[in-house]
Design a protein around this motif. Sequence first.
Motif, PDB file in Angstrom:
ATOM      1  N   SER A   1      10.835   9.361   1.619  1.00  0.00           N
ATOM      2  CA  SER A   1      10.702   7.898   1.578  1.00  0.00           C
ATOM      3  C   SER A   1      10.816   7.356   0.167  1.00  0.00           C
ATOM      4  O   SER A   1      10.660   8.081  -0.811  1.00  0.00           O
ATOM      5  CB  SER A   1       9.352   7.498   2.155  1.00  0.00           C
ATOM      6  OG  SER A   1       9.335   7.753   3.528  1.00  0.00           O
ATOM      7  N   LEU A   2      11.038   6.046   0.100  1.00  0.00           N
ATOM      8  CA  LEU A   2      10.943   5.329  -1.164  1.00  0.00           C
ATOM      9  C   LEU A   2       9.470   5.174  -1.508  1.00  0.00           C
ATOM     10  O   LEU A   2       8.599   5.452  -0.679  1.00  0.00           O
ATOM     11  CB  LEU A   2      11.553   3.932  -1.012  1.00  0.00           C
ATOM     12  CG  LEU A   2      13.032   3.858  -0.600  1.00  0.00           C
ATOM     13  CD1 LEU A   2      13.402   2.427  -0.237  1.00  0.00           C
ATOM     14  CD2 LEU A   2      13.918   4.366  -1.735  1.00  0.00           C
ATOM     15  N   VAL A   3       9.172   4.704  -2.720  1.00  0.00           N
ATOM     16  CA  VAL A   3       7.813   4.225  -2.977  1.00  0.00           C
ATOM     17  C   VAL A   3       7.868   2.695  -2.899  1.00  0.00           C
ATOM     18  O   VAL A   3       8.932   2.093  -3.034  1.00  0.00           O
ATOM     19  CB  VAL A   3       7.238   4.711  -4.332  1.00  0.00           C
ATOM     20  CG1 VAL A   3       7.102   6.213  -4.332  1.00  0.00           C
ATOM     21  CG2 VAL A   3       8.060   4.229  -5.495  1.00  0.00           C
ATOM     22  N   TRP A   4       6.737   2.084  -2.646  1.00  0.00           N
ATOM     23  CA  TRP A   4       6.714   0.667  -2.277  1.00  0.00           C
ATOM     24  C   TRP A   4       7.291  -0.235  -3.372  1.00  0.00           C
ATOM     25  O   TRP A   4       8.100  -1.131  -3.109  1.00  0.00           O
ATOM     26  CB  TRP A   4       5.283   0.279  -1.905  1.00  0.00           C
ATOM     27  CG  TRP A   4       5.112  -1.142  -1.448  1.00  0.00           C
ATOM     28  CD1 TRP A   4       4.181  -2.028  -1.886  1.00  0.00           C
ATOM     29  CD2 TRP A   4       5.891  -1.838  -0.441  1.00  0.00           C
ATOM     30  NE1 TRP A   4       4.325  -3.227  -1.234  1.00  0.00           N
ATOM     31  CE2 TRP A   4       5.362  -3.138  -0.343  1.00  0.00           C
ATOM     32  CE3 TRP A   4       6.969  -1.491   0.363  1.00  0.00           C
ATOM     33  CZ2 TRP A   4       5.880  -4.096   0.521  1.00  0.00           C
ATOM     34  CZ3 TRP A   4       7.502  -2.451   1.235  1.00  0.00           C
ATOM     35  CH2 TRP A   4       6.948  -3.728   1.307  1.00  0.00           C
ATOM     36  N   ASP A   5       6.920   0.019  -4.620  1.00  0.00           N
ATOM     37  CA  ASP A   5       7.437  -0.820  -5.704  1.00  0.00           C
ATOM     38  C   ASP A   5       8.971  -0.750  -5.744  1.00  0.00           C
ATOM     39  O   ASP A   5       9.657  -1.754  -5.957  1.00  0.00           O
ATOM     40  CB  ASP A   5       6.848  -0.335  -7.036  1.00  0.00           C
ATOM     41  CG  ASP A   5       7.347  -1.159  -8.209  1.00  0.00           C
ATOM     42  OD1 ASP A   5       6.933  -2.323  -8.321  1.00  0.00           O
ATOM     43  OD2 ASP A   5       8.181  -0.639  -8.993  1.00  0.00           O
ATOM     44  N   GLU A   6       9.483   0.430  -5.497  1.00  0.00           N
ATOM     45  CA  GLU A   6      10.930   0.642  -5.496  1.00  0.00           C
ATOM     46  C   GLU A   6      11.584  -0.112  -4.322  1.00  0.00           C
ATOM     47  O   GLU A   6      12.614  -0.777  -4.485  1.00  0.00           O
ATOM     48  CB  GLU A   6      11.159   2.149  -5.356  1.00  0.00           C
ATOM     49  CG  GLU A   6      12.568   2.626  -5.411  1.00  0.00           C
ATOM     50  CD  GLU A   6      12.613   4.137  -5.114  1.00  0.00           C
ATOM     51  OE1 GLU A   6      11.651   4.675  -4.505  1.00  0.00           O
ATOM     52  OE2 GLU A   6      13.605   4.771  -5.491  1.00  0.00           O
ATOM     53  N   ALA A   7      10.950  -0.027  -3.160  1.00  0.00           N
ATOM     54  CA  ALA A   7      11.491  -0.708  -1.980  1.00  0.00           C
ATOM     55  C   ALA A   7      11.536  -2.218  -2.216  1.00  0.00           C
ATOM     56  O   ALA A   7      12.514  -2.892  -1.867  1.00  0.00           O
ATOM     57  CB  ALA A   7      10.638  -0.385  -0.752  1.00  0.00           C
ATOM     58  N   LEU A   8      10.469  -2.744  -2.818  1.00  0.00           N
ATOM     59  CA  LEU A   8      10.422  -4.188  -3.098  1.00  0.00           C
ATOM     60  C   LEU A   8      11.548  -4.590  -4.044  1.00  0.00           C
ATOM     61  O   LEU A   8      12.241  -5.577  -3.826  1.00  0.00           O
ATOM     62  CB  LEU A   8       9.089  -4.545  -3.767  1.00  0.00           C
ATOM     63  CG  LEU A   8       7.849  -4.577  -2.888  1.00  0.00           C
ATOM     64  CD1 LEU A   8       6.617  -4.829  -3.747  1.00  0.00           C
ATOM     65  CD2 LEU A   8       7.978  -5.656  -1.833  1.00  0.00           C
ATOM     66  N   LYS A   9      11.729  -3.792  -5.108  1.00  0.00           N
ATOM     67  CA  LYS A   9      12.760  -4.136  -6.088  1.00  0.00           C
ATOM     68  C   LYS A   9      14.154  -4.016  -5.482  1.00  0.00           C
ATOM     69  O   LYS A   9      15.023  -4.852  -5.714  1.00  0.00           O
ATOM     70  CB  LYS A   9      12.639  -3.229  -7.309  1.00  0.00           C
ATOM     71  CG  LYS A   9      11.398  -3.544  -8.156  1.00  0.00           C
ATOM     72  CD  LYS A   9      11.221  -2.510  -9.239  1.00  0.00           C
ATOM     73  CE  LYS A   9      10.100  -2.904 -10.187  1.00  0.00           C
ATOM     74  NZ  LYS A   9       9.743  -1.819 -11.100  1.00  0.00           N
ATOM     75  N   LEU A  10      14.354  -2.958  -4.681  1.00  0.00           N
ATOM     76  CA  LEU A  10      15.680  -2.753  -4.080  1.00  0.00           C
ATOM     77  C   LEU A  10      16.050  -3.892  -3.132  1.00  0.00           C
ATOM     78  O   LEU A  10      17.228  -4.215  -2.979  1.00  0.00           O
ATOM     79  CB  LEU A  10      15.714  -1.427  -3.328  1.00  0.00           C
ATOM     80  CG  LEU A  10      15.975  -0.189  -4.189  1.00  0.00           C
ATOM     81  CD1 LEU A  10      15.712   1.082  -3.395  1.00  0.00           C
ATOM     82  CD2 LEU A  10      17.405  -0.184  -4.728  1.00  0.00           C
ATOM     83  N   SER A  11      15.051  -4.509  -2.515  1.00  0.00           N
ATOM     84  CA  SER A  11      15.348  -5.620  -1.602  1.00  0.00           C
ATOM     85  C   SER A  11      16.146  -6.702  -2.321  1.00  0.00           C
ATOM     86  O   SER A  11      16.983  -7.371  -1.716  1.00  0.00           O
ATOM     87  CB  SER A  11      14.060  -6.245  -1.060  1.00  0.00           C
ATOM     88  OG  SER A  11      13.491  -5.397  -0.127  1.00  0.00           O
ATOM     89  N   GLY A  12      15.887  -6.863  -3.626  1.00  0.00           N
ATOM     90  CA  GLY A  12      16.661  -7.836  -4.401  1.00  0.00           C
ATOM     91  C   GLY A  12      17.836  -7.203  -5.115  1.00  0.00           C
ATOM     92  O   GLY A  12      18.926  -7.756  -5.144  1.00  0.00           O
TER      93      GLY A  12
END
Length: 734
Positions: A260-271
């Motif tokens: 899995s991704l880590v959450w901070d990474e997932a949030l940043k990737l969304s943008g």
Amino acid sequence: MAQAVEAIKHTFLDTKKVRDLQRDTVDAVKTSTGMTTDHGTAVLDTDNWLKATDGKSGPGPSLLEDEQARQKIMRFDHERIPERVVHARGAGAHGHFKLHKAIPEFSYAGVLNDTSRTTPIFIRFSTVQGSRGSADTVRDVRGFAVKFYTDEGNWDIVGNNIPVFFIQDAIKFPDIIHAVKPEPQNEIPTGQSAHPSFYDFISLTPESMHMLMWVMSDRAIPRSYRTMQGFGVNTFTLVNKDGERFFVKFHFDPELGVHSLVWDEALKLSGQDPDFHRRDLEAAIRNGAFPRWTFAIQVIPEAQEHDFEFDILDATKIWPEELVPKIPIGEIVLDRMPDEYFPETEQVAFCTSHIVPGVGFSDDPLLQGRNFSYFDTQLSRLGVNWQELPINRPICPVMNFHRDGQMRHRITKGPNYWPNRFGTVPPQADAFKTQGFIQDYPQKIHGVKQRLRSIKFNEHFNQAQLFYNSLSKWEKQHLIDALSFEMNKFDEGDIVDKMIDRLAQIDMELATQVASNAGGTAPKSGKENHGKMSKFLSQTAFPPAKPTIKSRKIAILVGDGFDLAAYEGLKAALLSGMAVIMTVGNRKSRVTSSSGKAISPDLHFEGDRSTGYDAVVIPGGKHVEALSKNGRVIHWIREAFGHCKAIGAFGEAVDLLKVALPLQQLQFAEDNSSDAVVCSYGVVTARAYSFPSALADLTIGEGEKGFVANFSYHVAQHRCYERELDGLVSLVAF
Ligand code: HEM
């Protein structure tokens, strides 16, 4: 974000479905035809609407009579169709299924018995909540829908990457979906469950708590579609030649392991890259790193249906593998991207009701409702003749008396009713019987009609506890962080408190921590945690079959003055392990090495971020001096460290890591005369270095000789979560 990839020539399997689709595929580049209207007449001008003019003062009004202009505009006006009511955003790929182990003891289905067959498949992965234009990396369940084009008709396993569901009875589906979708008054938030309606609903729906644990775990932020498990979720049945019936659950386990991704990474990737997952799928397939999953089944004989403390027809429950082991029977592989998104990925239509003889339904009340819903929704999304669309039509003959309706494609000669004087197109019951098969299993049923659920459906917390208890320490922390994040997003304190009470029925420590983080009232009492664990629920139970860097994305950072020989040796070694290598430099145009020779990086530091990669590595050279003073490069390294990714540096570049990560706990290679490799929290360094000469034999392993062997090993481990557990991540700003 541009994503140049190293092109490796590969071929896909030429299956029956690939050939079938060719019947409706044209290649615009290779066609010798010029432009025509939809009715086939030549188009002379596609840029200027026919105008009235007096011939002197320029064009006057546009004329309605211009059929070609009208057709162009009207065709465009009607390009959109309704998006899926759920799972609107998705990506698909073609591939095939190979059966390795026939299972005549469980089922007479041809596709589960003939090991010589290659069965074509099409898979669509999706998120559930967001609209078609939402981001890939949101926290959400992922759809994992597989269409098997078997010789006996289409078989759809319409599953998810989580083995359980929020609700037990399909009648509640509109409620859970309304609750999780954006709020009705303002259509906010897109692609997220972090809003009061969702928590209002699930706090009042205790059957959702097991699924909630999975959705708040890292399972809901997969690194890639390729690193997800797939689950059929519902209980189906298998029937063998002797008429014996078995309950069955379907599983897909990824070759690359679960990651899995880590959450901070997932949030940043969304943008930064909202298309992260679909891009990843395409890059892997185009690079020849074909995604693979083992196909496995869990089987319970009909006579043992009631032998479990849970109801085996309850979709909010798993069948723990300690009780019902998985039997691997085959493999699915994805090897070809669609040629065009809309006619394939958008128009593909899955139905749980699509099964083949030898596979059956169970009384699982969620499945029964799904069997109605999918077919029904395709009617409004695609129209009554949706099964004739190229992507949906079977590869075996289709013949019946269904007729007409909008967009009927096929022309059938002869009668359109049964029985008819020609005796043509008879039902196949007799043929079935002579082959010794039964099509409709004579299942015993109860004799009273009532709106009710099975008594065992009333227990909602044992398996939620089992899942939570089975997680590793870091997975538990991620789950607590996820709930704390979500419940931070709204102010309705009573909903938070109701949720805390529910969480206390799973685990007091979990509830207490979330209450503290999310501003709720600390729970006073809860349900006792039974303390049981399963070995098969944590993601750590699913490492890759063997350490590999195949298809992992690795960024090599370079600036002017980098050591060319070191860079080239490193790149060649990593490529030999089939990693996807991107060189990221201080600019995209020529970056000069210490020897004077220049290279053109794929991307530059400002235009890209560490979030798009599995690992970062820096070769030695004089570039280290400038890179150490470049805030963006320091951020690249710190962010990769914060996201627990493997980081490597050798030669002078070790000093760059020491600047970027000045942490006492980290150890770095110091002895310039030694080629000893130091691995510390997934940070791999060496001062002197050499690269394997026989690149085909890239060795991967901790403690092996050489920088690449050790660095690759840490890439293969996915992440180093010890950094989080030992508090190192919180010491770094990223
Ligand atoms: C076990 C629980 C469920 C699972 C695993 C599941 C899975 C999926 C998946 C993977 C898709 C996307 C298919 C695609 O890629 O085209 C989907 C779509 C859909 N699901 Fe479910 N679902 C579940 C429960 C339900 C229930 C209970 C209902 C309704 C009673 C439902 C109704 C729908 C509908 C209407 C769509 C849109 C289909 C389309 O427009 O093509 N699902 N579901």
